[in-house]
Design a protein around this motif. Structure first.
Motif, PDB file in Angstrom:
ATOM      1  N   ILE A   1       0.836  -1.200   0.000  1.00 43.92           N
ATOM      2  CA  ILE A   1       0.000   0.000   0.000  1.00 43.92           C
ATOM      3  C   ILE A   1       0.867   1.245   0.000  1.00 43.92           C
ATOM      4  CG2 ILE A   1      -1.643   1.320   1.388  1.00 43.92           C
ATOM      5  CD1 ILE A   1      -2.801  -1.364   2.313  1.00 43.92           C
ATOM      6  N   ALA A   2       1.953   1.197   0.764  1.00 43.18           N
ATOM      7  CA  ALA A   2       2.862   2.342   0.842  1.00 43.18           C
ATOM      8  C   ALA A   2       3.726   2.494  -0.402  1.00 43.18           C
ATOM      9  CB  ALA A   2       3.761   2.203   2.064  1.00 43.18           C
ATOM     10  N   GLN A   3       3.619   1.512  -1.336  1.00 41.52           N
ATOM     11  CA  GLN A   3       4.394   1.522  -2.585  1.00 41.52           C
ATOM     12  C   GLN A   3       5.899   1.615  -2.317  1.00 41.52           C
ATOM     13  OE1 GLN A   3       2.788   4.624  -5.090  1.00 41.52           O
ATOM     14  NE2 GLN A   3       0.896   3.489  -5.495  1.00 41.52           N
ATOM     15  N   SER A   4       6.338   0.862  -1.320  1.00 44.51           N
ATOM     16  CA  SER A   4       7.763   0.833  -1.000  1.00 44.51           C
ATOM     17  C   SER A   4       8.488  -0.088  -1.971  1.00 44.51           C
ATOM     18  CB  SER A   4       7.983   0.339   0.434  1.00 44.51           C
ATOM     19  OG  SER A   4       7.309   1.167   1.353  1.00 44.51           O
ATOM     20  N   SER A   5       9.751   0.217  -2.237  1.00 42.59           N
ATOM     21  CA  SER A   5      10.539  -0.625  -3.124  1.00 42.59           C
ATOM     22  C   SER A   5      10.906  -1.922  -2.418  1.00 42.59           C
ATOM     23  CB  SER A   5      11.818   0.108  -3.541  1.00 42.59           C
ATOM     24  OG  SER A   5      12.656   0.318  -2.412  1.00 42.59           O
ATOM     25  N   VAL A   6      11.300  -2.913  -3.211  1.00 40.74           N
ATOM     26  CA  VAL A   6      11.681  -4.202  -2.648  1.00 40.74           C
ATOM     27  C   VAL A   6      12.865  -4.050  -1.696  1.00 40.74           C
ATOM     28  CG1 VAL A   6      12.534  -6.508  -3.190  1.00 40.74           C
ATOM     29  CG2 VAL A   6      10.807  -5.455  -4.649  1.00 40.74           C
ATOM     30  N   GLY A   7      13.827  -3.224  -2.072  1.00 41.09           N
ATOM     31  CA  GLY A   7      14.986  -3.011  -1.220  1.00 41.09           C
ATOM     32  C   GLY A   7      14.616  -2.382   0.106  1.00 41.09           C
ATOM     33  N   THR A   8      13.699  -1.410   0.078  1.00 43.39           N
ATOM     34  CA  THR A   8      13.263  -0.759   1.317  1.00 43.39           C
ATOM     35  C   THR A   8      12.540  -1.737   2.225  1.00 43.39           C
ATOM     36  OG1 THR A   8      13.032   1.349   0.157  1.00 43.39           O
ATOM     37  CG2 THR A   8      11.890   1.128   2.257  1.00 43.39           C
ATOM     38  N   VAL A   9      11.681  -2.557   1.628  1.00 43.79           N
ATOM     39  CA  VAL A   9      10.921  -3.542   2.402  1.00 43.79           C
ATOM     40  C   VAL A   9      11.872  -4.557   3.041  1.00 43.79           C
ATOM     41  CG1 VAL A   9       9.245  -5.418   2.252  1.00 43.79           C
ATOM     42  CG2 VAL A   9       8.821  -3.277   1.046  1.00 43.79           C
ATOM     43  N   ALA A  10      12.808  -5.074   2.251  1.00 48.13           N
ATOM     44  CA  ALA A  10      13.722  -6.101   2.744  1.00 48.13           C
ATOM     45  C   ALA A  10      14.662  -5.555   3.807  1.00 48.13           C
ATOM     46  CB  ALA A  10      14.530  -6.686   1.593  1.00 48.13           C
ATOM     47  N   ASN A  11      14.948  -4.262   3.765  1.00 45.47           N
ATOM     48  CA  ASN A  11      15.890  -3.672   4.718  1.00 45.47           C
ATOM     49  C   ASN A  11      15.251  -3.394   6.074  1.00 45.47           C
ATOM     50  OD1 ASN A  11      18.672  -2.479   5.073  1.00 45.47           O
ATOM     51  ND2 ASN A  11      17.422  -0.692   5.607  1.00 45.47           N
ATOM     52  N   SER A  12      13.923  -3.293   6.118  1.00 46.13           N
ATOM     53  CA  SER A  12      13.262  -3.019   7.397  1.00 46.13           C
ATOM     54  C   SER A  12      13.446  -4.218   8.311  1.00 46.13           C
ATOM     55  CB  SER A  12      11.774  -2.744   7.179  1.00 46.13           C
ATOM     56  OG  SER A  12      11.122  -3.904   6.722  1.00 46.13           O
TER      57      SER A  12
ATOM     58  N   LEU B   1      11.562  -5.659  10.523  1.00 44.89           N
ATOM     59  CA  LEU B   1      10.445  -6.597  10.582  1.00 44.89           C
ATOM     60  C   LEU B   1      10.554  -7.663   9.494  1.00 44.89           C
ATOM     61  CD1 LEU B   1       7.250  -4.494  11.376  1.00 44.89           C
ATOM     62  CD2 LEU B   1       8.031  -6.523  12.593  1.00 44.89           C
ATOM     63  N   VAL B   2      10.825  -7.207   8.257  1.00 46.93           N
ATOM     64  CA  VAL B   2      10.921  -8.143   7.134  1.00 46.93           C
ATOM     65  C   VAL B   2      12.269  -8.853   7.136  1.00 46.93           C
ATOM     66  CG1 VAL B   2      10.843  -8.353   4.621  1.00 46.93           C
ATOM     67  CG2 VAL B   2       9.304  -6.770   5.784  1.00 46.93           C
ATOM     68  N   ALA B   3      13.330  -8.143   7.509  1.00 48.23           N
ATOM     69  CA  ALA B   3      14.663  -8.749   7.527  1.00 48.23           C
ATOM     70  C   ALA B   3      14.706  -9.941   8.485  1.00 48.23           C
ATOM     71  CB  ALA B   3      15.708  -7.715   7.936  1.00 48.23           C
ATOM     72  N   GLU B   4      13.994  -9.852   9.607  1.00 47.70           N
ATOM     73  CA  GLU B   4      13.922 -10.987  10.536  1.00 47.70           C
ATOM     74  C   GLU B   4      13.330 -12.216   9.858  1.00 47.70           C
ATOM     75  OE1 GLU B   4      11.910 -10.384  14.178  1.00 47.70           O
ATOM     76  OE2 GLU B   4      13.444  -9.069  15.021  1.00 47.70           O
ATOM     77  N   GLU B   5      12.227 -12.012   9.130  1.00 50.08           N
ATOM     78  CA  GLU B   5      11.578 -13.139   8.454  1.00 50.08           C
ATOM     79  C   GLU B   5      12.459 -13.699   7.344  1.00 50.08           C
ATOM     80  OE1 GLU B   5       8.940 -14.500   9.656  1.00 50.08           O
ATOM     81  OE2 GLU B   5       8.827 -12.936  11.171  1.00 50.08           O
ATOM     82  N   ILE B   6      13.179 -12.814   6.643  1.00 47.25           N
ATOM     83  CA  ILE B   6      14.070 -13.275   5.573  1.00 47.25           C
ATOM     84  C   ILE B   6      15.189 -14.135   6.152  1.00 47.25           C
ATOM     85  CG2 ILE B   6      15.766 -12.522   3.856  1.00 47.25           C
ATOM     86  CD1 ILE B   6      13.985 -10.113   3.299  1.00 47.25           C
ATOM     87  N   VAL B   7      15.831 -13.646   7.223  1.00 48.79           N
ATOM     88  CA  VAL B   7      16.907 -14.412   7.856  1.00 48.79           C
ATOM     89  C   VAL B   7      16.366 -15.725   8.401  1.00 48.79           C
ATOM     90  CG1 VAL B   7      18.511 -14.446   9.801  1.00 48.79           C
ATOM     91  CG2 VAL B   7      18.320 -12.398   8.389  1.00 48.79           C
TER      92      VAL B   7
END
Length: 465
Positions: free
Chosen positions: A392-403, A405-411
């Motif tokens: 919804i916020a139209q954030s880029s993939v890099g911005t999302v992955a760097n946050s 909250l998401v970085a925890e799930e990725i790791v």
């Protein structure tokens, strides 16, 4: 067609047909061998020498787990004064006894927009409250020292949860508040549908799995006991979360695998493969959680935990969650790979460890593809509202992955997936080495020395299934 033409490959050992999980023997031809290749039934007993080798590895490990349980066993979760925030509230069961429609203006619902603009979300909500119809619910407290007491609550028209007469709800109690504001509805009581769903699950497991299904449910119950009686209280007591997770996960693994699959060399190899993979997950998780500077304190719940128990290492708690979360999928992969190698050996005892490994790893590649995809989709499904918010916020993939909250799930996903992928070749190699290095006793050697007649193999093949 002659028996030799019908069976170009040598049949299994004579007198040792494949047995199903009920102990009924089938013909020894390869046609029946492949039909049970995925079975986790009783494995053929291995030699005394091999049992000693496996015991030399597993007995010290099991002893270390018992020592760890004894040293780290908590005296119980430490008490604290309730904050009244989030889950840290006193709650009681209640029932909605009456719901009547009232005008929102009549119950003093604010109809003023903060900016005067009704096109905004806040403005539209305020306008709906001003012109819409609210509900006045009367709720009766059913448990606690205030049992029978009633209070009223206004339900706005734009609230996501609307109350209905006769509905069972959960109410929060705040003793320090004014009497008329001490109780408030926080959730719906959904115990009955949850219990019914659990009963359907247990019934399905028992009907399909029979005795093995019953043992799986018992192992599941023991796993929850270890989690609630050891892992969680020990972490709250201040013990190192990583150490607690390793000891607790090892105890769960030993109990669940041996209880569900029996005390055998096959299960022991799966245990060793799972242990090696858990060590790899722990090392990778520790490295990348530290390198990515993940604190583990990313939402209201973890913030509340840190506020109540500042001594808890939140990044260690994150790593402990990665290890425990990976264990459930790991034991499935390791048991399946070990069983596949054992069945391949039963079908062709002359196959060496390299041949067994190559055949087993081909099965493992299919397993890797499905398991990794399952793990990634499971984490993505759990984080779907968060991902939708970023969309919804139209954030880029890099911005999302760097946050964080998401970085925890990725790791969490990638570390767990690496451990799963590594468990396939590790467990397959261990199983191939063990089963090919087996030294049969005198009776087994004599049976292996007998050369089966081709005609006997043909009769086994034509035997009715």
């Amino acid at each position: 067609m002659t028996p030799t033409q019908q069976f170009p490959h040598p049949p299994p050992e004579p007198g040792r047909g494949a047995a199903d999980e009920h102990g009924h023997e089938h013909g020894s031809g390869l046609g029946h061998g492949h039909a049970h290749s995925h079975s986790h039934g009783p494995a053929a007993p291995v030699s005394k020498h091999l049992r000693k080798v496996i015991a030399a590895v597993l007995i010290p490990f099991a002893a270390a787990v018992l020592v760890g349980l004894a040293v780290l066993w908590p005296g119980g979760a430490p008490s604290h004064q309730r904050t009244g925030v989030g889950f840290d509230r006193q709650t009681q069961q209640a029932t909605v006894t009456q719901v009547v429609a009232v005008s929102c203006k009549a119950v003093n619902a604010s109809g003023d927009t903060p900016t005067g603009d009704t096109s905004t979300a806040e403005g539209a909500s305020a306008q709906a409250q001003a012109t819409g119809s609210c509900k006045k619910a009367t709720i009766r407290v059913d448990t606690g020292h205030d049992k029978g007491r009633t209070f009223t609550e206004i339900v706005q028209p734009d609230q996501s949860r609307q109350l209905h007469q006769g509905e069972k709800v959960v109410v929060a109690y705040e003793p320090s508040a004014p009497r008329e504001l001490q109780y408030s509805v926080t959730d719906v009581n959904r115990r009955f549908p949850m219990a019914l769903l659990a009963g359907i699950f247990a019934l399905a497991v028992v009907v399909v799995g029979r005795l093995r299904g019953v043992m799986a449910l018992v192992a599941l119950a023991i796993s929850f006991l270890v989690l609630n009686l050891f892992i969680l209280p020990a972490i709250l007591q201040g013990s190192n979360p990583l150490l607690v997770a390793v000891v607790g996960s090892s105890a769960i693994m030993l109990i669940a695998l041996y209880m569900c699959h029996g005390l055998s060399a096959r299960t022991s190899v799966a245990v060793i493969g799972t242990l090696i993979s858990l060590v790899l997950i722990g090392l990778l998780g520790s490295l990348f959680i530290g390198w990515a500077a993940l604190t583990g304190n990313t939402d209201d719940n973890t913030g509340l935990i840190h506020g109540l128990y500042p001594s808890i290492d939140m990044s260690g708690l994150l790593l402990a969650g990665v290890i425990i979360g990976s264990l459930g999928v790991l034991d499935d992969v390791t048991v399946t790979q070990t069983s596949a190698v054992w069945e391949l050996h039963e079908a062709n005892p002359s196959m060496g460890w390299r041949g067994l490994y190559r055949a087993g790893i081909r099965i493992g590649r299919d397993h890797i593809a499905s398991v990794v995809n399952t793990l990634v989709l499971a984490y993505a499904g759990a984080a779907l509202p968060l991902l939708l918010l970023f969309s919804i916020a139209q954030s880029s993939v890099g911005t999302v992955a760097n946050s964080e909250l998401v970085a925890e799930e990725i790791v969490r996903t990638l570390v767990g997936s690496i451990g799963l992928v590594a468990s396939v070749p590790v467990t397959t190699a261990l199983a191939a080495l063990v089963v090919s290095a087996d030294r049969p006793g005198p009776a087994g050697a004599a049976a292996a020395a007998r050369v089966p007649a081709p005609a006997r193999g043909g009769r086994g093949r034509r035997r009715k299934r």
